[in-house]
Design a protein around this motif. Structure first.
Motif, short mmCIF file in Angstrom:
data_model
loop_
_atom_site.label_atom_id
_atom_site.label_comp_id
_atom_site.label_asym_id
_atom_site.label_seq_id
_atom_site.Cartn_x
_atom_site.Cartn_y
_atom_site.Cartn_z
N LYS A 4 0.78 -1.40 0.08
CA LYS A 4 -0.14 0.13 -0.02
C LYS A 4 0.95 1.36 0.06
O LYS A 4 1.88 1.31 0.39
CB LYS A 4 -0.97 0.19 1.37
CG LYS A 4 -1.56 -1.19 1.56
CD LYS A 4 -3.17 -1.13 1.37
CE LYS A 4 -3.89 -2.28 1.79
NZ LYS A 4 -4.65 -2.87 0.58
N ILE A 5 0.15 2.27 -0.45
CA ILE A 5 0.93 3.66 -0.51
C ILE A 5 1.04 4.01 1.13
O ILE A 5 0.13 3.93 1.75
CB ILE A 5 0.15 4.65 -1.23
CG1 ILE A 5 0.26 4.31 -2.66
CG2 ILE A 5 0.60 6.10 -0.87
CD1 ILE A 5 2.03 4.47 -3.14
N THR A 6 2.16 4.54 1.61
CA THR A 6 2.24 5.01 2.78
C THR A 6 2.74 6.49 2.88
O THR A 6 3.29 6.92 1.72
CB THR A 6 3.41 4.34 3.66
OG1 THR A 6 4.79 4.80 2.84
CG2 THR A 6 3.24 2.64 3.71
N LEU A 7 2.65 7.09 3.93
CA LEU A 7 3.00 8.66 3.93
C LEU A 7 4.44 8.72 3.48
O LEU A 7 5.02 9.94 2.86
CB LEU A 7 2.92 9.25 5.37
CG LEU A 7 1.52 9.42 5.68
CD1 LEU A 7 1.14 10.08 7.17
CD2 LEU A 7 0.61 10.40 4.61
N HIS A 9 6.07 7.45 1.21
CA HIS A 9 6.06 7.45 -0.37
C HIS A 9 5.87 8.91 -0.74
O HIS A 9 6.14 9.20 -1.88
CB HIS A 9 4.75 6.83 -1.11
CG HIS A 9 5.21 5.15 -1.00
ND1 HIS A 9 4.49 4.17 -0.40
CD2 HIS A 9 6.37 4.47 -1.38
CE1 HIS A 9 5.13 3.06 -0.62
NE2 HIS A 9 6.02 3.20 -1.23
N GLY A 10 5.61 9.94 0.04
CA GLY A 10 5.44 11.35 -0.33
C GLY A 10 6.52 12.05 0.33
O GLY A 10 6.43 13.50 0.31
N LEU A 19 9.55 4.64 -5.30
CA LEU A 19 8.28 4.65 -6.14
C LEU A 19 8.39 5.03 -7.42
O LEU A 19 8.04 4.36 -8.36
CB LEU A 19 7.28 5.30 -5.06
CG LEU A 19 5.79 5.18 -5.66
CD1 LEU A 19 5.00 3.93 -5.46
CD2 LEU A 19 4.72 6.56 -5.31
N VAL A 23 7.84 2.41 -10.14
CA VAL A 23 6.45 2.30 -10.70
C VAL A 23 6.47 3.34 -12.19
O VAL A 23 5.98 2.85 -12.90
CB VAL A 23 5.39 2.70 -9.78
CG1 VAL A 23 3.89 2.98 -10.34
CG2 VAL A 23 5.33 1.74 -8.54
N ARG A 227 11.41 18.78 -0.79
CA ARG A 227 11.13 17.71 0.21
C ARG A 227 12.30 16.68 0.02
O ARG A 227 12.95 16.56 -0.87
CB ARG A 227 10.06 16.92 -0.43
CG ARG A 227 8.71 17.64 -0.53
CD ARG A 227 7.34 16.82 -1.11
NE ARG A 227 7.94 16.39 -2.35
CZ ARG A 227 7.50 15.43 -3.09
NH1 ARG A 227 6.52 14.47 -2.71
NH2 ARG A 227 7.71 15.37 -4.50
N PRO A 338 4.95 14.99 7.03
CA PRO A 338 4.09 14.71 5.92
C PRO A 338 3.64 16.09 5.41
O PRO A 338 3.19 16.83 6.51
CB PRO A 338 3.00 13.73 6.24
CG PRO A 338 2.99 13.71 7.78
CD PRO A 338 4.52 14.18 8.12
N ARG A 339 3.31 16.12 4.00
CA ARG A 339 2.57 17.37 3.74
C ARG A 339 3.26 18.50 3.92
O ARG A 339 2.75 19.67 4.33
CB ARG A 339 1.21 17.36 3.91
CG ARG A 339 0.25 16.00 3.42
CD ARG A 339 -1.09 16.05 3.82
NE ARG A 339 -1.75 16.97 3.49
CZ ARG A 339 -3.11 17.50 3.87
NH1 ARG A 339 -3.59 16.76 4.67
NH2 ARG A 339 -3.93 18.45 3.35
N PHE B 105 -3.50 3.42 -0.53
CA PHE B 105 -3.76 3.06 -1.74
C PHE B 105 -3.18 1.86 -2.15
O PHE B 105 -1.87 2.01 -2.00
CB PHE B 105 -3.67 4.14 -2.54
CG PHE B 105 -4.43 3.98 -4.05
CD1 PHE B 105 -5.75 4.06 -4.15
CD2 PHE B 105 -3.60 3.80 -5.15
CE1 PHE B 105 -6.31 3.57 -5.29
CE2 PHE B 105 -4.29 3.51 -6.51
CZ PHE B 105 -5.60 3.34 -6.39
N VAL B 135 1.65 12.42 -1.33
CA VAL B 135 0.81 11.56 -0.73
C VAL B 135 0.00 12.37 0.52
O VAL B 135 0.75 13.15 1.07
CB VAL B 135 1.64 10.51 -0.20
CG1 VAL B 135 0.51 9.38 0.91
CG2 VAL B 135 2.15 9.54 -1.11
#
Ligand SMILES: Nc1ncnc2c1ncn2[C@@H]1O[C@H](COP(=O)(O)OP(=O)(O)OP(=O)(O)O)[C@@H](O)[C@H]1O
Ligand SMILES: Nc1ncnc2c1ncn2[C@@H]1O[C@H](COP(=O)(O)OP(=O)(O)OP(=O)(O)O)[C@@H](O)[C@H]1O
Ligand SMILES: [Mg+2]
Ligand SMILES: [Mg+2]
Ligand SMILES: [Mg+2]
Ligand SMILES: [Mg+2]
Ligand SMILES: [Mg+2]
Ligand SMILES: [Mg+2]
Lengths: 341, 341
Positions: A4-7, A9-10, A19, A23, A227, A338-339, B105, B135
């Motif tokens: 699954k996508i995790t935080l 990955h961002g 990723l 992908v 980032r 994150p974010r 996801f 993400v």
């Protein structure tokens, strides 16, 4: 099969890198994408000629909170795409904007964000020429997400990018690291620490123009360490050029408040996001000229030479620490914040 | 002061139009944006010359469900931006992609979407050259949102767009309306109706190339009637050119299943979204040639001439109904089908 996508990955760090490499890059592969630079550069006539190239780039912004000390999501979205064009040696010309709005979002806040974008675009001399607006149900987004893409005209008449580093090159940093990430962190957490840290968000294209003017083709690579921070950006370059990067910790500028916050929180300022900073990897003969040009620009006053490119061992970044040790500096692992943009 | 974003603001109909005209357009205003066409067209040297222009456009995709009969979010995201470039008379060249992924996801679904995008790009002869990956926490998005922006080379050496309609022009439609919207609706609702309706998503640039070949500067405006449907697109043109549009309901192709679904649900097929259809407004002298060129292309086999442009009353669209009446055809009001693309 149930990955699954995790935080992480961002984060912009190692997981994001994996990723993309695992992908996206293999599926979409083509020479322009494969360069994995901040912007793709090409001629619209399809030839390989190096002059009259365009630069094209995109970023989506999901920063939380939407408003923070020193900026807001709109300003970030305009500056960020301007900067990825600037890192390709391009003069930014035109931006697109794509909004995802959450049902129930106050229109007064939207107006504030839009006004901030309009002002940032005007100040930088770019025009927002096309856009799109989507709305999703309450609870299916988080206020506002913004994508910007941008087109610029490449001024550099030589190849720049993360494949162009050469042993002996000098690593320059335009100013103190970690301001943006720490400002967002303070704005988000109700930490009981007084803080004046402001996001360093700024458009870097005029700084780049003066570096190109000063050092010309001695500039081998420009990158804004967003980032994942300086550590991640330099690791990507080390991989891209199969060289090693040796950094001198003492020479890396960090605001005392940012350093203090990182110590308390157990974070490395070199993995914290920046928005208005750039790394320049330049031929040794133009290092001092480039540093001088940075010092002469308002966004490069605290610039420093922070390291050197070496041939061996390829793909690695080393840090000569303040206490005299030598440690491997990896990409950001995990996601402390994150974010962030 | 406490106005909020509603789902209607994302319908592509009247509320979207008002939000763009009220919030975005005034803040970002410049001649390229103000044209409000599907793509902005310009020369990178900043001159007004009409040849060697580029087209630039963007769309964000938030469609739900992500996979549906006839396509998926990835295919839509590639085709949609190709089509907005094609509507400017451009050959699509390069795309950017921006992903917002929700924590949790499944990566296997992401791979499926990415493979679909790669295939759609390959089939259309465009390259995905730059991207971004963000993400957000579980519950702060809805699986995957995708932005694409695109650059194309304008082949039309005359002005096209919604300001170019002239009284006497003919309105052509490339095929049956409403397939995409109704396919999504059936995929979403557990309606107890058997349905074979498939999304009509398709890249329209080769159809446009053959129309340009056949009718040249007789083509005054091309538009893909996506969100808001044919009714909204024609109203925007009527406003943009200060003309009136007179449509003949009987001539408008609609698949029987789509017509049936619309009757049951109380929807007007003319306000339902399409993805692989275009409207062409052409000089009367080339109407038949253009229709013939459509019929000769696989994506225009069921094309029809559906109406005429008139001088008066400006800004309105009229429909001569099957039973002989005349009614005003407004833009889509409200939002019968949120997150259709
Ligand atoms: N989903 C994706 N598909 C294809 N390429 C991607 C995708 N996401 C990122 N890339 C590519 O990977 C490289 C790194 O992207 P990244 O977004 O980390 O760079 P950046 O925009 O400079 O940083 P930031 O997003 O933190 O501002 C770029 O060359 C970009 O084009
Ligand atoms: N947030 C925005 N800011 C500036 N301009 C916008 C914005 N949203 C849309 N526009 C402009 O408004 C016009 C209509 O946009 P719209 O997205 O409805 O067109 P489209 O992409 O052809 O349709 P669809 O999105 O349904 O595929 C375009 O000229 C577009 O550039
Ligand atoms: Mg960058
Ligand atoms: Mg960036
Ligand atoms: Mg759109
Ligand atoms: Mg369109
Ligand atoms: Mg569109
Ligand atoms: Mg990015």
């Amino acid at each position: 099969h149930d990955e699954k996508i995790t935080l992480s990955h961002g984060s912009g760090g190692k997981s994001t890198h994996n990723l993309i490499e695992g992908v996206f890059a293999p599926a979409f592969s083509n020479p322009l994408l494969d360069a994995m630079d901040d912007a793709a550069t090409f001629r619209v006539d399809g030839t390989d000629d190096i002059d009259h190239r365009l630069a094209f780039t995109t970023d989506t912004y999901v920063v939380s909170p939407l408003f923070f000390p020193g900026g807001d999501i709109g300003k970030l979205a305009v500056h960020g795409t301007i900067n990825d064009l600037a890192m390709a040696g391009a003069t930014p010309l035109y931006l697109s904007v794509g909004f995802i709005l959450e049902e129930g979002f106050p229109i007064v806040d939207l107006r504030r964000i839009v006004a901030s974008m309009a002002q940032a675009a005007k100040e930088a001399g770019v025009a927002i020429v096309t856009g799109d607006t989507k709305v999703v149900q309450h609870g299916k987004a988080d206020g506002v997400f913004i994508n910007t893409a941008g087109i610029g005209l490449v001024r550099a008449s030589w190849l720049m990018g993360q494949a162009q580093l050469e042993p002996g090159d000098k690593v320059l940093l335009s100013g103190p690291v970690g301001d943006h990430g720490i400002a967002i962190m303070f704005a988000r957490e109700a930490l009981d620490i007084e803080s004046d840290v402001q996001s360093d968000t700024a458009p870097l294209h005029t700084l780049v123009a003066s570096l190109i003017e000063a050092a010309g083709e001695g500039i081998h690579c420009l990158k804004d360490p967003t980032r994942g921070g300086v550590a991640t950006s330099l690791n990507e370059m080390a991989l891209g050029s199969e060289v090693s990067v040796a950094l001198d910790e003492q020479s890396i500028p960090v605001h005392p408040e940012v350093r203090g916050a990182c110590e308390i929180l157990g974070l490395d300022p070199l993995t914290i996001a920046n928005e208005g900073k750039l790394l320049a990897i330049v031929a040794p003969g133009v290092a001092d000229t480039t540093l001088q040009a940075m010092h002469n620009h308002p966004l490069g006053r605290d610039a420093a030479i922070i390291g050197t490119i070496q041939a061996e061992p390829p793909g690695m970044v080393f840090l000569r620490t303040d206490i005299g040790g030598l440690r491997v500096l990896d990409m950001l692992v995990g996601d402390p914040l994150p974010r962030i943009c």
